[in-house]
Scaffold this motif. Structure first.
Motif, mmCIF file in Angstrom:
data_model
loop_
_atom_site.group_PDB
_atom_site.id
_atom_site.type_symbol
_atom_site.label_atom_id
_atom_site.label_comp_id
_atom_site.label_asym_id
_atom_site.label_seq_id
_atom_site.Cartn_x
_atom_site.Cartn_y
_atom_site.Cartn_z
ATOM 1 N N LEU A 6 -26.821 -23.904 130.154
ATOM 2 C CA LEU A 6 -28.163 -23.877 130.469
ATOM 3 C C LEU A 6 -29.054 -24.822 129.689
ATOM 4 C CD1 LEU A 6 -30.056 -21.284 131.635
ATOM 5 C CD2 LEU A 6 -30.294 -20.355 129.384
ATOM 6 N N LEU A 7 -28.444 -25.573 128.689
ATOM 7 C CA LEU A 7 -28.874 -26.456 127.982
ATOM 8 C C LEU A 7 -28.845 -28.044 128.699
ATOM 9 C CD1 LEU A 7 -27.382 -25.477 124.637
ATOM 10 C CD2 LEU A 7 -29.519 -24.818 125.420
ATOM 11 N N SER A 8 -30.123 -28.660 128.466
ATOM 12 C CA SER A 8 -30.317 -29.722 128.865
ATOM 13 C C SER A 8 -29.142 -31.097 128.621
ATOM 14 C CB SER A 8 -31.550 -30.592 128.857
ATOM 15 O OG SER A 8 -31.913 -30.574 127.398
ATOM 16 N N HIS A 9 -28.887 -31.092 127.584
ATOM 17 C CA HIS A 9 -27.683 -32.023 127.141
ATOM 18 C C HIS A 9 -26.239 -31.574 127.747
ATOM 19 C CE1 HIS A 9 -27.398 -29.084 123.833
ATOM 20 N NE2 HIS A 9 -25.953 -29.347 124.114
ATOM 21 N N ALA A 10 -26.146 -30.363 128.153
ATOM 22 C CA ALA A 10 -24.617 -29.988 128.501
ATOM 23 C C ALA A 10 -24.527 -31.043 130.062
ATOM 24 C CB ALA A 10 -24.837 -28.679 128.651
ATOM 25 N N ASP A 11 -23.076 -30.996 130.095
ATOM 26 C CA ASP A 11 -22.452 -31.743 131.285
ATOM 27 C C ASP A 11 -22.156 -30.548 132.369
ATOM 28 O OD1 ASP A 11 -22.385 -34.106 130.111
ATOM 29 O OD2 ASP A 11 -20.525 -33.938 129.298
ATOM 30 N N GLN A 65 -45.864 -21.410 119.924
ATOM 31 C CA GLN A 65 -44.413 -21.655 120.324
ATOM 32 C C GLN A 65 -43.609 -22.542 119.234
ATOM 33 O OE1 GLN A 65 -43.407 -25.691 123.080
ATOM 34 N NE2 GLN A 65 -44.408 -24.078 124.153
ATOM 35 N N ILE A 66 -42.315 -22.339 119.141
ATOM 36 C CA ILE A 66 -41.431 -23.027 118.222
ATOM 37 C C ILE A 66 -40.431 -23.629 118.745
ATOM 38 C CG2 ILE A 66 -41.947 -21.328 116.470
ATOM 39 C CD1 ILE A 66 -39.135 -19.847 116.948
ATOM 40 N N ASP A 67 -39.803 -24.516 118.277
ATOM 41 C CA ASP A 67 -38.685 -25.585 118.721
ATOM 42 C C ASP A 67 -37.639 -25.447 117.968
ATOM 43 O OD1 ASP A 67 -36.898 -27.452 119.644
ATOM 44 O OD2 ASP A 67 -38.660 -28.865 120.155
ATOM 45 N N VAL A 68 -36.362 -24.864 118.411
ATOM 46 C CA VAL A 68 -35.253 -24.749 117.767
ATOM 47 C C VAL A 68 -34.153 -25.280 118.507
ATOM 48 C CG1 VAL A 68 -35.873 -22.673 116.872
ATOM 49 C CG2 VAL A 68 -34.773 -22.499 119.116
ATOM 50 N N ALA A 69 -34.411 -26.441 119.264
ATOM 51 C CA ALA A 69 -33.401 -27.042 119.883
ATOM 52 C C ALA A 69 -32.404 -27.804 119.237
ATOM 53 C CB ALA A 69 -34.082 -27.885 120.875
ATOM 54 N N ALA A 70 -32.629 -28.181 117.960
ATOM 55 C CA ALA A 70 -31.489 -28.685 116.893
ATOM 56 C C ALA A 70 -30.440 -27.829 116.802
ATOM 57 C CB ALA A 70 -32.225 -29.218 115.960
ATOM 58 N N ILE A 71 -30.873 -26.371 116.932
ATOM 59 C CA ILE A 71 -29.620 -25.469 116.557
ATOM 60 C C ILE A 71 -28.382 -25.554 117.454
ATOM 61 C CG2 ILE A 71 -29.218 -23.170 116.060
ATOM 62 C CD1 ILE A 71 -31.977 -22.927 114.631
ATOM 63 N N PHE A 72 -28.971 -25.800 118.669
ATOM 64 C CA PHE A 72 -27.919 -25.683 119.906
ATOM 65 C C PHE A 72 -27.377 -26.993 120.223
ATOM 66 C CE2 PHE A 72 -30.818 -21.954 120.510
ATOM 67 C CZ PHE A 72 -30.196 -20.997 120.002
ATOM 68 N N ALA A 73 -27.730 -28.094 119.282
ATOM 69 C CA ALA A 73 -27.435 -29.362 119.807
ATOM 70 C C ALA A 73 -25.873 -29.855 120.114
ATOM 71 C CB ALA A 73 -27.911 -30.621 118.762
ATOM 72 N N ASP A 74 -25.140 -28.823 119.388
ATOM 73 C CA ASP A 74 -23.566 -28.824 119.835
ATOM 74 C C ASP A 74 -22.890 -27.909 120.748
ATOM 75 O OD1 ASP A 74 -23.033 -31.128 117.825
ATOM 76 O OD2 ASP A 74 -23.816 -29.606 116.337
ATOM 77 N N SER A 79 -43.212 -18.033 122.345
ATOM 78 C CA SER A 79 -42.385 -18.817 123.370
ATOM 79 C C SER A 79 -41.381 -19.714 122.650
ATOM 80 C CB SER A 79 -43.014 -19.789 124.689
ATOM 81 O OG SER A 79 -43.863 -20.733 124.227
ATOM 82 N N VAL A 80 -40.346 -20.158 123.215
ATOM 83 C CA VAL A 80 -39.428 -20.909 122.485
ATOM 84 C C VAL A 80 -38.803 -22.137 123.371
ATOM 85 C CG1 VAL A 80 -37.329 -20.953 120.958
ATOM 86 C CG2 VAL A 80 -38.653 -18.866 121.089
ATOM 87 N N GLN A 81 -38.834 -23.367 122.804
ATOM 88 C CA GLN A 81 -38.175 -24.346 123.209
ATOM 89 C C GLN A 81 -36.708 -24.383 122.507
ATOM 90 O OE1 GLN A 81 -36.612 -27.101 124.407
ATOM 91 N NE2 GLN A 81 -38.537 -27.810 125.133
ATOM 92 N N TYR A 82 -35.752 -24.330 123.259
ATOM 93 C CA TYR A 82 -34.433 -24.297 122.676
ATOM 94 C C TYR A 82 -33.801 -25.354 123.306
ATOM 95 C CZ TYR A 82 -33.324 -20.968 126.461
ATOM 96 O OH TYR A 82 -33.261 -20.540 127.624
ATOM 97 N N LEU A 89 -31.324 -15.365 117.239
ATOM 98 C CA LEU A 89 -32.096 -16.335 116.521
ATOM 99 C C LEU A 89 -33.451 -15.946 116.828
ATOM 100 C CD1 LEU A 89 -32.338 -19.165 115.041
ATOM 101 C CD2 LEU A 89 -31.937 -20.243 117.217
ATOM 102 N N PHE A 90 -33.980 -15.877 118.105
ATOM 103 C CA PHE A 90 -35.207 -15.734 118.444
ATOM 104 C C PHE A 90 -35.937 -14.635 117.725
ATOM 105 C CE2 PHE A 90 -35.037 -17.704 123.018
ATOM 106 C CZ PHE A 90 -34.612 -18.738 122.529
ATOM 107 N N LEU A 91 -35.233 -13.327 117.694
ATOM 108 C CA LEU A 91 -35.770 -12.208 116.998
ATOM 109 C C LEU A 91 -35.939 -12.403 115.668
ATOM 110 C CD1 LEU A 91 -33.771 -9.527 118.822
ATOM 111 C CD2 LEU A 91 -36.043 -9.506 118.844
ATOM 112 N N SER A 92 -35.006 -13.268 114.959
ATOM 113 C CA SER A 92 -35.181 -13.458 113.587
ATOM 114 C C SER A 92 -36.532 -14.319 113.266
ATOM 115 C CB SER A 92 -33.965 -14.179 112.886
ATOM 116 O OG SER A 92 -32.841 -13.444 112.923
ATOM 117 N N CYS A 93 -36.575 -15.516 114.183
ATOM 118 C CA CYS A 93 -37.741 -16.142 113.921
ATOM 119 C C CYS A 93 -39.015 -15.563 114.172
ATOM 120 C CB CYS A 93 -37.682 -17.661 114.972
ATOM 121 S SG CYS A 93 -36.380 -18.506 114.334
#
Length: 236
Positions: A78-83, A64-73, A37-40, A114-118
């Motif tokens: 769908l992302l928690s930091h988005a307005d 489980q892996i965490d790739v959230a930093a890749i989507f920070a911008d 599973s992936v935390q993004y 990204l998920f498939l590559s990881c």
């Protein structure tokens, strides 16, 4: 004597990947299956707990892996930091309203690539020879999610075969199936859908109005069934 193949399954904790996990366990045996599973940075982190519950149910190891930093911008809704708010309408309605947008607002930039590559790197390290991915037809119809299409799956499979000296390949058995088809397979397999989570909104209960909630409800209705997660619950 031929060595038993091992498989890695991308498992979000949702309906599609849980059905896929059940299918792969039936085919390979739980001792030869690993889930990932992936935390993004998704708003619906609830799905990560569902992924663990599903893995526990089937007796398979969950990484489980965490790739959230890749989507920070990214401004993806769908992302928690988005307005931006999660749209409360079907994918078809979203695409019809957004004439200049090639994808829906919940498309996370090249997320599945990204998920498939990881997952490919992890699968090789775990001596797996098959990587399973739960893409299905309803998600790429109309290009709502282009990284769920059959062409995308075939391209990623080709790249992973080339990049691993043919030690690993990708299978996406649902890529031409509808969500209703997947539910039908899940019923055959006895999938514990009450453990899964699909809603894009972060919260304790499904909103019932986002595109994935709409698709999920329709998939069960196609079989004359009520979603086991919602049975007996007031979702309003």
């Amino acid at each position: 004597m031929q060595t038993q193949q091992r498989a890695l399954v991308l498992c979000s904790g949702g309906l599609d990947s849980t059905t896929l996990l059940a299918q792969v366990v039936e085919r390979f045996g739980k001792e030869n299956v690993v889930a990932l599973s992936v935390q993004y940075g998704q708003k619906h982190e609830r799905e990560l707990a569902s992924a663990q519950a599903v893995a526990d149910y089937y007796g398979v190891e969950l990484r489980q892996i965490d790739v959230a930093a890749i989507f920070a911008d990214s401004s993806c809704s769908l992302l928690s930091h988005a307005d931006a708010d999660i749209p409360h309408e079907s994918y078809d309605e979203q695409l019809a309203h957004a004439e200049d947008a090639p994808v829906v607002s919940t498309y996370v930039p090249f997320r599945n690539g990204l998920f498939l590559s990881c997952a490919a790197s992890m699968a090789l390290s775990l001596e797996c020879s098959v990587l399973f991915y739960g893409a299905h037809h309803d998600d790429w119809a109309g290009d709502a999610y282009p990284d769920c299409s059959r062409e995308f799956v075939e391209a990623m499979d080709s790249a992973i075969r080339l990049g691993t000296a043919d030690q690993l390949h990708v299978e996406a058995p649902f890529v031409t199936w509808s969500k209703a088809d997947i539910v039908g397979e899940g019923v055959r397999l006895g999938v514990p859908y009450e453990l899964t989570w699909s809603c894009y909104e972060g919260g304790d209960k499904p909103c019932g109005q986002c595109a994935t909630c709409i698709d999920r409800a329709r998939a069960f209705e196609a079989h004359g069934l009520v979603d086991p997660f919602c049975a007996g619950k007031d979702m309003k």
